[in-house]
Design a protein around this motif. Structure first.
Motif, PDB file in Angstrom:
ATOM      1  N   LYS A  21       0.835  -1.199   0.000  1.00 54.88           N
ATOM      2  CA  LYS A  21       0.000   0.000   0.000  1.00 54.88           C
ATOM      3  C   LYS A  21       0.873   1.252   0.000  1.00 54.88           C
ATOM      4  O   LYS A  21       0.545   2.257  -0.645  1.00 54.88           O
ATOM      5  CB  LYS A  21      -0.901  -0.016   1.243  1.00 54.88           C
ATOM      6  CG  LYS A  21      -1.860   1.178   1.365  1.00 54.88           C
ATOM      7  CD  LYS A  21      -2.961   1.121   0.334  1.00 54.88           C
ATOM      8  CE  LYS A  21      -4.158   1.984   0.688  1.00 54.88           C
ATOM      9  NZ  LYS A  21      -3.870   3.396   0.912  1.00 54.88           N
ATOM     10  N   ALA A  22       1.997   1.195   0.704  1.00 55.88           N
ATOM     11  CA  ALA A  22       2.899   2.349   0.761  1.00 55.88           C
ATOM     12  C   ALA A  22       3.442   2.683  -0.624  1.00 55.88           C
ATOM     13  O   ALA A  22       3.569   3.863  -0.987  1.00 55.88           O
ATOM     14  CB  ALA A  22       4.046   2.065   1.728  1.00 55.88           C
ATOM     15  N   GLN A  23       3.772   1.662  -1.421  1.00 58.88           N
ATOM     16  CA  GLN A  23       4.260   1.906  -2.782  1.00 58.88           C
ATOM     17  C   GLN A  23       3.172   2.551  -3.638  1.00 58.88           C
ATOM     18  O   GLN A  23       3.445   3.481  -4.404  1.00 58.88           O
ATOM     19  CB  GLN A  23       4.716   0.589  -3.416  1.00 58.88           C
ATOM     20  CG  GLN A  23       6.011   0.038  -2.842  1.00 58.88           C
ATOM     21  CD  GLN A  23       6.348  -1.331  -3.407  1.00 58.88           C
ATOM     22  OE1 GLN A  23       5.463  -2.158  -3.640  1.00 58.88           O
ATOM     23  NE2 GLN A  23       7.627  -1.582  -3.633  1.00 58.88           N
ATOM     24  N   CYS A  24       1.952   2.047  -3.502  1.00 55.02           N
ATOM     25  CA  CYS A  24       0.838   2.632  -4.263  1.00 55.02           C
ATOM     26  C   CYS A  24       0.606   4.083  -3.850  1.00 55.02           C
ATOM     27  O   CYS A  24       0.419   4.963  -4.704  1.00 55.02           O
ATOM     28  CB  CYS A  24      -0.432   1.814  -4.042  1.00 55.02           C
ATOM     29  SG  CYS A  24      -0.361   0.135  -4.702  1.00 55.02           S
ATOM     30  N   ASP A  25       0.618   4.335  -2.548  1.00 54.32           N
ATOM     31  CA  ASP A  25       0.387   5.696  -2.053  1.00 54.32           C
ATOM     32  C   ASP A  25       1.470   6.653  -2.537  1.00 54.32           C
ATOM     33  O   ASP A  25       1.186   7.815  -2.871  1.00 54.32           O
ATOM     34  CB  ASP A  25       0.335   5.700  -0.526  1.00 54.32           C
ATOM     35  CG  ASP A  25      -0.915   5.025   0.018  1.00 54.32           C
ATOM     36  OD1 ASP A  25      -1.871   4.828  -0.761  1.00 54.32           O
ATOM     37  OD2 ASP A  25      -0.935   4.691   1.219  1.00 54.32           O
TER      38      ASP A  25
END
Length: 426
Positions: A138-142
């Motif tokens: 999720k951090a990469q997507c954000d």
């Protein structure tokens, strides 16, 4: 080194026949890549595979509109295409993505890792989506979302999903790279550690000089528009009567395939929804299948297990209930055990696995061979060793092999798409 591509060479459809039947589509691909892909005659061995390829590529790229976007947008999408292909270790697609991206204006230094924060965020997402199993966070997507516009985010997600389809088919089949691709990308990619591997026959020697692809110009757009009417006619013929919005597309798929594939609604893109609905209808059509829908649905289960994708596994079980209802739970347990085993299948254990699938899971030798091939093709990169290659080729026809591989490629396309939407939405 033999590959499925070399073994099926004599079964390929002559290029003259393809030009007669699909000339506008072939010319469009040459406009955007500068070459005639060697995959075309191979895909047409089972015509729905060629059709799927020629629907997925232009619609996931949003052609021809993509070519008229800002250079920054085109370069970013091209970079994502390259990054996911490199991460998937498909040397064929890495070369094609390189020439595609440079034609759209991506600078050569980007292939050496000289990236902006925005580009680095996109590359991180593309690489993680490409791995099997995926390790997207999720951090990469954000991080990507914080740098990109909604249009860029959608473009990246779709092109990485598209390349899941292409990476799998070209890599598993071992399609030979074209001379033009090697000339244009060989030196720059070799400097970045690339090697064509099984996609080149013989000992590869990189060019001594750079031969950069010709960038898009007014001539590019003119040639695109020249072929557009013919492409539109073919695509309309192929997709006639297919809905482009959900839930109508879901109802259509439920009627024609036995499942409504609700995850495709998340794209909210009419072109993507219509394309996927067409491809799924064609690939789950018992009248045109050579290998059998029961085998294909079991193959979906094997891929989902290897990819550790719960959504794909759930979908596969629903399809099995519809198209392979005679397969019992205890038989599925044997198939799932083979798929989950952390063991490569080679000359030492192939026949023991084959016997297990025929005796304990009640499969025919052809079905068992298809599932063992699926397991090894599902890895990223695919591991089609000599044993898998020869045992599969001995039991499956050329049409059945192409059909199986295009179906596995569709699974990988969905694996990347489902992963992005599931992770990015938390």
């Amino acid at each position: 080194m033999n590959t499925f591509s070399t073994l099926l060479k004599t079964q390929e459809v002559p290029i003259q026949q393809l030009e007669q039947d699909y000339n506008p589509m072939l010319k469009i691909v040459k406009v955007i890549l500068g070459l005639d892909p060697n995959a075309n005659p191979l895909l047409e061995i089972w015509p729905p595979a060629f059709k799927a390829y020629n629907l997925v590529v232009p619609n996931f790229l949003n052609l021809p509109q993509y070519l008229f976007k800002k250079r920054s947008y085109k370069s970013l999408v091209g970079l994502a295409m390259y990054a996911c292909s490199k991460a998937a270790e498909c040397a064929y697609c890495t070369s094609h993505a390189c020439t595609f991206a440079m034609r759209r204006g991506l600078e050569a230094e980007k292939f050496k890792g000289n990236l902006s924060e925005k580009e680095a965020a996109v590359v991180a997402v593309a690489e993680s989506m490409a791995r099997v199993p995926s390790n997207l966070t999720k951090a990469q997507c954000d991080e990507m979302i914080s740098h990109c516009t909604p249009a860029e985010i959608h473009g990246v997600a779709m092109v990485v999903s598209l390349m899941g389809f292409l990476n799998k088919f070209m890599g598993a089949m071992g399609v030979e790279l074209e001379a033009e691709a090697l000339e244009e990308t060989g030196k720059i990619l070799t400097e970045a550690g690339w090697n064509p591997g099984k996609h080149f026959r013989g000992n590869y020697q990189a060019p001594e000089d750079y031969h950069n692809p010709v960038k898009d110009s007014i001539g590019t757009y003119f040639r695109m528009f020249q072929q557009a009417p013919g492409v539109i006619r073919l695509e309309k013929k192929w997709t006639q009567g297919i809905p482009d919005k959900y839930p109508k597309a879901g109802a259509f798929l439920k009627e024609h395939t036995g499942f409504d594939f609700p995850m495709i609604a998340k794209t909210k893109d009419p072109r993507i929804i219509k394309t996927l609905s067409t491809v799924l209808r064609d690939n789950l059509n018992a009248e045109v299948s050579k290998i059998g829908l029961d085998t294909k649905c079991l193959s979906s289960l094997v891929f989902g297990m290897v990819a550790q994708n719960e959504i794909l596994v759930k979908e596969a079980r629903i399809l099995i209930n519809h198209h392979a209802s005679s397969v019992q739970d205890n038989q599925l347990e044997v198939i799932e055990g083979m798929a989950k085993a952390f063991t490569n299948i080679d000359d030492k254990n192939y026949h023991s696995y084959l016997t297990q699938l025929t005796d304990e899971a009640g499969l025919s030798e052809k079905q068992a061979a298809a599932l063992l091939c699926t397991k090894m093709a599902s890895y990223s990169p695919s591991d089609i060793n000599e044993t898998i290659l020869n045992e599969t080729h001995n039991r499956l026809s050329a049409q059945e092999i192409v059909e199986l591989m295009i179906w596995i490629s569709i699974q990988q396309m969905f694996q990347r798409m489902y992963t992005y939407y599931s992770v990015s939405n938390g």
